[in-house]
Design an enzyme around this catalytic site. Structure first.
Site, PDB file in Angstrom:
ATOM      1  CG  ASP A  62      -1.820   1.119   1.383  1.00 22.27           C
ATOM      2  OD1 ASP A  62      -2.366   1.638   0.355  1.00 22.27           O
ATOM      3  OD2 ASP A  62      -1.773   1.977   2.360  1.00 22.27           O
ATOM      4  CG  ASP A  73      -1.701   7.690   0.540  1.00 24.63           C
ATOM      5  OD1 ASP A  73      -0.909   8.220   0.486  1.00 24.63           O
ATOM      6  OD2 ASP A  73      -2.624   7.373  -0.356  1.00 24.63           O
TER       7      ASP A  73
END
Length: 252
Positions: free
Chosen positions: A10, A12
């Protein structure tokens, strides 16, 4: 044939220190709309958006429209869906999502982007081990932010919000983003690990049948560690510094 051959990250909160800005942008958006909605109905002053608990439980890791829908459902606010052409505002689901995008974009222009110090060493170590890497994000900003942070070259594939829209991929906790990234790497989920900091993302990795799901809890919060494990994380780490070693037993 069970060795780990790829890792999907991922973006963020895992690679880039942008999760706090997303939370702040959601808060500014929702608090402004709550006041506007309250003016049209009788009642007490609305409870402000909780940038920790509600952010974590309702919007973190999700596509903007899905985040808006989850918040509206939790607060029992009924809005029309609107359309992608709606200007930023509070009158429709699309308008609220556009408002959040406007606020977040302004924050990026003002503050830029910051990376975590543990990211580059971890990616370099995985490259040394010949582990293929991909980055995913529900955000349309991910590619440009990774480029500005000089990280994009570490990834063999990238799937962001623009790709998700073009391919009509459902958002997390559906595993579609992660599965698309693994497909672009040419590595099946059974040989791929997922690294996530959001509950919806960890759940997506678990649902997708990935070999190993690592939850990242940078705040070292016992409640968050428990929540990540409950949503499907096989292991929870405070950062990426220990990731290569943690995956050692899974690698060829």
């Amino acid at each position: 044939m069970n060795e780990l051959r790829a890792v999907v990250f991922d973006t963020d909160g895992v690679l880039l220190a942008t999760a706090d800005r997303h939370a702040a942008a959601w808060k500014e958006t929702f608090d402004g709309c709550l006041l506007e909605w309250q003016q049209s109905r009788a009642g007490a002053r609305p409870r402000p958006f909780d940038a920790v608990r509600e952010y974590r439980d309702l919007v973190d890791g999700k596509a903007r429209l899905d985040g808006v829908r989850a918040f509206l459902a939790a607060r029992q606010v009924d809005l029309p869906p609107g359309s992608p052409e709606d200007p930023p505002g509070c009158a429709s689901v699309h308008a609220v999502a556009a408002r959040k995008e406007e606020v977040f974009s302004a924050m990026l222009r003002t503050d830029g982007v910051r990376t975590f110090e543990d990211v580059q060493p971890a990616l370099e170590e995985l490259r040394r081990k010949a582990i293929r890497c991909a980055a995913v994000s529900a955000s349309r900003h991910a590619r440009s932010l990774l480029e500005s942070a000089a990280l994009v070259g570490y990834f063999d594939a990238l799937v962001d919000g623009q790709d998700a829209a073009a391919l009509t991929l459902p958002g997390k906790p559906d595993p579609a983003l992660f599965l698309e990234a693994a497909g672009r790497l040419g590595v099946p989920p059974a040989h791929t690990a997922v690294v996530e900091d959001a509950l919806a993302g960890v759940e997506a990795g678990h649902r997708g049948g990935f070999r190993f799901v690592v939850g990242i809890d940078r705040e070292d919060d016992p409640h968050m560690r428990d929540a990540l494990a409950a949503h499907g994380a096989d292991l929870v780490l405070p950062d990426l510094g220990r990731l290569p070693d943690a995956l050692e037993g899974e690698c060829p």
